[in-house]
Structure formats: structure tokens, C-alpha cells
Motif scaffolding. Structure first.
Motif, PDB file in Angstrom:
ATOM      1  N   ARG A 309       0.872  -1.177   0.000  1.00  0.00           N
ATOM      2  CA  ARG A 309       0.000   0.000   0.000  1.00  0.00           C
ATOM      3  C   ARG A 309       0.908   1.226   0.000  1.00  0.00           C
ATOM      4  N   SER A 311       1.884   5.322  -0.094  1.00  0.00           N
ATOM      5  CA  SER A 311       1.487   6.659   0.341  1.00  0.00           C
ATOM      6  C   SER A 311       2.521   7.652  -0.181  1.00  0.00           C
ATOM      7  N   LYS A 340      -1.336  11.678   0.336  1.00  0.00           N
ATOM      8  CA  LYS A 340      -2.275  10.740  -0.267  1.00  0.00           C
ATOM      9  C   LYS A 340      -1.946   9.385   0.347  1.00  0.00           C
ATOM     10  N   THR A 341      -2.830   8.861   1.205  1.00  0.00           N
ATOM     11  CA  THR A 341      -2.480   7.688   1.995  1.00  0.00           C
ATOM     12  C   THR A 341      -3.713   6.814   2.232  1.00  0.00           C
ATOM     13  N   ASN A 342      -3.642   5.945   3.231  1.00  0.00           N
ATOM     14  CA  ASN A 342      -4.749   5.052   3.557  1.00  0.00           C
ATOM     15  C   ASN A 342      -5.042   5.129   5.046  1.00  0.00           C
ATOM     16  N   ASN A 343      -6.018   4.376   5.475  1.00  0.00           N
ATOM     17  CA  ASN A 343      -6.486   4.470   6.860  1.00  0.00           C
ATOM     18  C   ASN A 343      -5.997   3.321   7.741  1.00  0.00           C
ATOM     19  N   GLU A 382      -8.611   4.706   0.735  1.00  0.00           N
ATOM     20  CA  GLU A 382      -7.537   5.655   0.466  1.00  0.00           C
ATOM     21  C   GLU A 382      -8.115   7.051   0.329  1.00  0.00           C
ATOM     22  N   THR A 384      -6.975  11.617   1.205  1.00  0.00           N
ATOM     23  CA  THR A 384      -6.012  12.672   1.520  1.00  0.00           C
ATOM     24  C   THR A 384      -6.038  12.982   3.011  1.00  0.00           C
ATOM     25  N   LEU A 415     -10.410   9.679   6.088  1.00  0.00           N
ATOM     26  CA  LEU A 415      -9.894   8.350   6.392  1.00  0.00           C
ATOM     27  C   LEU A 415     -10.157   7.940   7.840  1.00  0.00           C
TER      28      LEU A 415
END
Length: 503
Positions: A309, A311, A340-343, A382, A384, A415
Motif C-alpha cells: 500500500r 502513500s 495521499k495515503t490510507n487508513n 484511500e 487525503t 480516512l
């Protein structure tokens, strides 16, 4: 009465004239002062005065960081002063992985180059007149001697270059010294007259005084070359070449050498230094984790898949660094980042076991059991994330007395929404806090920190609370809550600077 006024006014007038004269003379020339600023900020960035850069080890969550720094010499106003980088390898879910992490289910990597700009706002102070006048006068006098010494070396360099170019003109050479400063002809003649007996290895040779340059040079034999226009071995020219090469190497670093001497002369004068710089950092991070999918190709499934994943984003910070050289240093760093990433940092992974038969004897079956953890693919989204943070370090200098630090951040992102958690479906805000002590271990001279030890406590999300699943209606345990949000540990930093400090 007039005599009394004279007795009072004359010393005051003399003092006033002295102060005005002193004010016109700088403790350091501009180029030396600017070099001191670059050196001090460089050390702050790379860890000789601030904690935990270079190689890092976090005991509570093992990770390692390789750091590097490259100063630039561009004089353009928009050009950066330093480019540095951090390459971090670490863990997720208790699996350490830096070099072997590509095949591990819990590896994490981050590459973070940084561009540092130094605005012309920095300053240094050395007390108030009249108390600072003796120390200032002494420092200026020592630096004047440094300038005189540098000029003597330059005189010698120019003279050797003159001899080299004049008598080796049949060999392909050029004058590498297009300098504003050059010695007068009489200086070259005088130095040449003293160098020639040494070059010829004839210490008893005495050149008559008052000779002009042509007569002085006539004591040297003509260039002795072979048919290929190369110097024949065994001649005095080899000694001249050795001497020229020696001074040529010194010439390349001459400015830095004498600027550093001037900086060192003034090092005990400063009572306070105040520095500012900006940092912009692109960030690229990957997390390699296990994911399981309750639906795969439209069917119920227990399908596990490990993958990366990614970021990416950018952060920017403004740095305020105040140093009282004999007591304390304070660093304040407000910063802003956009990612710009994930949770996944907001989720709790599931532990599971995989069992495979090893062998069977009668009715007894021996199995291999492998424990691991995974995230529900359905829960990962995903988006911001925006974050505003501020760090404060209070650092002891030349003392074993501990300093302290505190870091706080607030973040905003969709997120943070937890679709399957009661009363958390609309969360878009979180706040974190970290604080601890700073123990700087200095070298024997106590002018540099070579190791920093930071025991700390971290609370990842002050807005978080015990979570209740809307699917099962079960509330998580306090231990799960604490494991997700609270951690204590020790960070150990070994400062590494690439390249090393030249002064």
C-alpha cells in the motif's frame, strides 16, 4: 568646576569614539559569518545538536533510519543550501524488516528527501558595550593575524606558481589562480630568492641582495626535456613539481581553512545565536501487509493476499533554533503536511493462525502452526490527509542534565471515519501527543553530541475512545484500545553526517 567636567567628559567622549569605531568593525567578515551559519544549521539538521538523526532505533517499534546530507554551494537566492535524505525501514505488526522486508508480511519503508533553505534572518550576539569591547577587540586582532597568515601563504603559492609556469612553459600547463589578490613583484622576487636554494637542494647557495627577477631566475638551469616534450627524471624540476602540487592542494581549501580559523577565534565570544531555515520534504512510503477479503470474485472467501500500500505527499516546516552556547538550545518546528495515503493506522489488524499437517502417526496428527495478522480489505480506504504539527525541544549543552521535548499534531481526513464503529462514522479529526526526556552524551571536548537517548510516551489519538462494533455490538477491550493508542519506548540516535564536517 571646568576641570571636573573635563575629567568626566573626556573619558566619556573617548569611550563614545571607541564604541563608534568598534561598531564599524565586524567580528567576522560576511563570508565567515555566513559559513558559521551554514555549519551550525547543518549540524542542527544532521543531529550534532538536535536529537535522533543518523541511525535510529525505536525500542517499542523497531525501525532503522539511514540519513545523509549534502551541502550545496550555489549562490543563487532561490537555490537550496542543503539536500538531505532519510531512508527508513521498520515494522508493522511486530515484524522487523529493513533489508529482508520485501519478503515479510509486515514491512514498511519510507524515503524522505529534504530541501533546506536558509533565509538571511539568522543572527549572533556577543553582549552589550562597553563590557563586550575587550573580547571583541581581541577576536578582531586574532582574525587580522589570520588574514595576514593567509596572505603570506598566498604569496608563496603565487611565487611557486610563477616558477612552475616560467620554467616549465614547454610543458602543457596553465595558471590556475585568477585571483583578485596578487603579491607585488618585489614580494615574488624575495620569496623566489629564498626558494631557489631549497629547490636546487643547495642550502649554502646565497643569492646577492637587490637582484631583479631575471637575474634571480638565471640561477635556475633551463628546462630539461626529452624528445617527447616530457621532463627528464632526476632533475630539480621534480622537486618543484612536488612543491607545486603540495601548495595546489592547499590552495583548493585555503578559503575554507582560514574562514574556519576565524570562526574558531570567535567561538567563545558568542552569548546567543538565533537561526532560521525552511525545509520542504517530498515523502514516499510503502506498507507491505496481509489483507483478507470476505468477498473475492463475488463469492464468500477467506482469501489472503499480501501486497504493498503506497502513500505519497509533501511536508514543509519552519525551524526556529536558539542557542546559548554554554547552557541551552531551543528548537521550535511548526510544520504542515499533505499526504495521499490510507487508513490502516486507524484500523486494528486481526490475528490468525494457519495450520498444515506435518505428519501423522496412528490417530495422532502433528501440525505446523503459523501465526500472523491481517487487515480486512473491505475496511481499507484511500484518501487525503492534512496534518499540522509543532515540535519543541529544550536541549542541554555541555551537561548531563536532561532536556525535554514535546510534539503535538492535529490531522483532518475522511480516512478517520469508521463505518462499522458506533458513533464514529463521521469522524474526520484526530490529535496526537508525544513527550519525553532528552539525554545528550557529548564527546570528550563536550562541544558535540555523538549520542542522544530519548525515553518517550506517545498517545496517537487523543480523540479516540473504546470502540463498539455496529456489526456485533461488542465493545473492544481496554487493552486493545491502549495497544492502538499508547506506547512507551526509548529512541537512540547516533549522528551521522555525509560528508563529514571539514573544519
Amino acid at each position: 568646576m571646568k576641570l571636573l567636567k573635563m575629567v568626566i567628559l573626556v573619558p566619556l567622549l573617548a569611550l563614545s569614539v571607541t564604541l563608534k569605531a568598534q561598531d564599524k568593525v565586524k567580528v567576522l567578515p560576511p563570508e565567515a559569518f555566513n559559513r558559521m551559519i551554514v555549519q551550525d544549521i547543518t549540524h542542527a539538521i544532521t543531529g550534532e545538536s538536535t536529537p535522533v538523526t543518523g541511525i535510529k532505533v525505536d525500542v517499542s517499534k523497531p525501525e532503522a533510519t539511514i540519513s545523509g546530507m549534502f551541502p550545496l554551494k550555489s549562490k543563487r537566492w532561490f537555490a537550496p543550501d542543503i539536500i538531505s535524505f532519510d531512508l527508513k525501514g521498520g515494522v508493522t505488526d511486530k515484524t522487523f524488516s529493513f533489508f529482508k522486508g520485501s519478503g515479510s508480511a509486515g514491512s514498511a519503508y519510507e524515503f524522505k528527501p529534504s530541501i533546506h533553505f536558509f533565509p538571511a534572518w539568522s543572527s549572533a550576539f556577543f553582549g552589550k558595550p562597553p563590557k563586550n569591547i575587550p573580547a571583541k577587540t581581541y577576536t578582531i586582532s586574532k582574525n587580522n593575524l589570520v588574514v595576514a597568515e593567509k596572505n603570506r601563504v598566498l604569496d608563496t603559492i603565487y611565487t611557486i606558481t610563477f616558477l612552475y609556469n616560467h620554467y616549465l612553459k614547454n610543458v602543457k600547463i596553465y595558471n590556475p589562480y585568477p585571483r583578485d589578490y596578487s603579491p607585488v613583484d618585489s614580494v615574488i622576487d624575495s620569496i623566489a630568492a629564498n626558494l631557489i636554494p631549497k629547490v636546487l637542494n643547495q642550502p649554502g647557495l646565497k643569492l646577492p641582495g637587490g637582484l631583479d627577477r631575471a637575474n634571480i631566475l638565471s640561477y635556475l638551469p633551463q628546462t630539461d626535456t626529452d624528445g617527447d616534450n616530457l621532463l627528464k627524471p632526476g632533475t630539480y624540476y621534480e622537486k618543484l613539481i612536488i612543491l607545486f602540487n603540495k601548495y595546489e592542494k592547499r590552495y583548493d581549501n585555503l578559503d575554507d581553512e582560514y574562514l574556519d580559523k576565524q570562526i574558531a577565534n570567535a567561538s567563545d565570544l558568542w552569548t546567543k545565536k538565533q537561526y532560521y531555515w525552511f525545509t520542504v520534504s517530498p515523502i514516499l512510503r510503502s506498507d507491505k501487509v496481509n489483507e483478507y477479503q470476505t468477498k473475492f470474485k463475488g463469492r464468500d472467501s477467506l482469501y489472503f493476499k499480501s501486497g504493498f500500500r503506497w502513500s505519497y505527499g509533501v511536508s514543509a516546516s519552519m525551524n526556529f533554533y536558539s542557542v546559548w552556547p554554554k547552557s541551552w538550545a531551543i528548537l521550535i518546528r511548526p510544520s504542515f503536511s499533505l499526504m495521499k495515503t490510507n487508513n490502516m493506522n486507524n484500523l486494528t489488524p486481526y490475528n490468525y493462525e494457519t495450520r498444515t499437517s506435518f505428519f501423522q502417526y496412528n490417530t495422532a496428527i502433528t501440525q505446523k502452526i503459523r501465526a500472523n495478522s491481517a487487515y480486512n480489505n473491505f475496511d481499507i480506504i484511500e484518501g487525503t490527509e492534512k496534518q499540522l504539527s509543532c515540535e519543541l525541544y529544550i536541549l542541554p549543552i555541555k551537561s548531563l542534565f536532561p532536556g525535554g521535548f514535546i510534539s503535538a499534531n492535529i490531522s483532518n481526513s475522511r480516512l478517520f471515519k469508521l463505518a462499522t464503529t458506533k458513533d464514529r462514522q463521521d469522524d474526520d479529526f484526530k490529535a496526537g501527543l508525544e513527550f519525553g526526556f532528552v539525554f545528550n552524551i557529548n564527546n570528550k571536548e563536550k562541544d558535540k553530541t555523538f549520542l542522544s537517548i530519548l525515553p518517550y510516551f506517545r498517545y496517537d489519538d487523543l480523540t479516540d475512545k473504546l470502540r463498539t462494533s455496529t456489526t456485533t455490538g461488542l465493545e473492544e477491550t481496554r487493552k486493545d484500545f491502549q495497544d492502538r493508542n499508547m506506547s512507551m519506548g526509548i529512541k537512540v540516535g547516533i549522528p551521522i553526517t555525509l560528508p563529514k564536517k571539514t573544519s
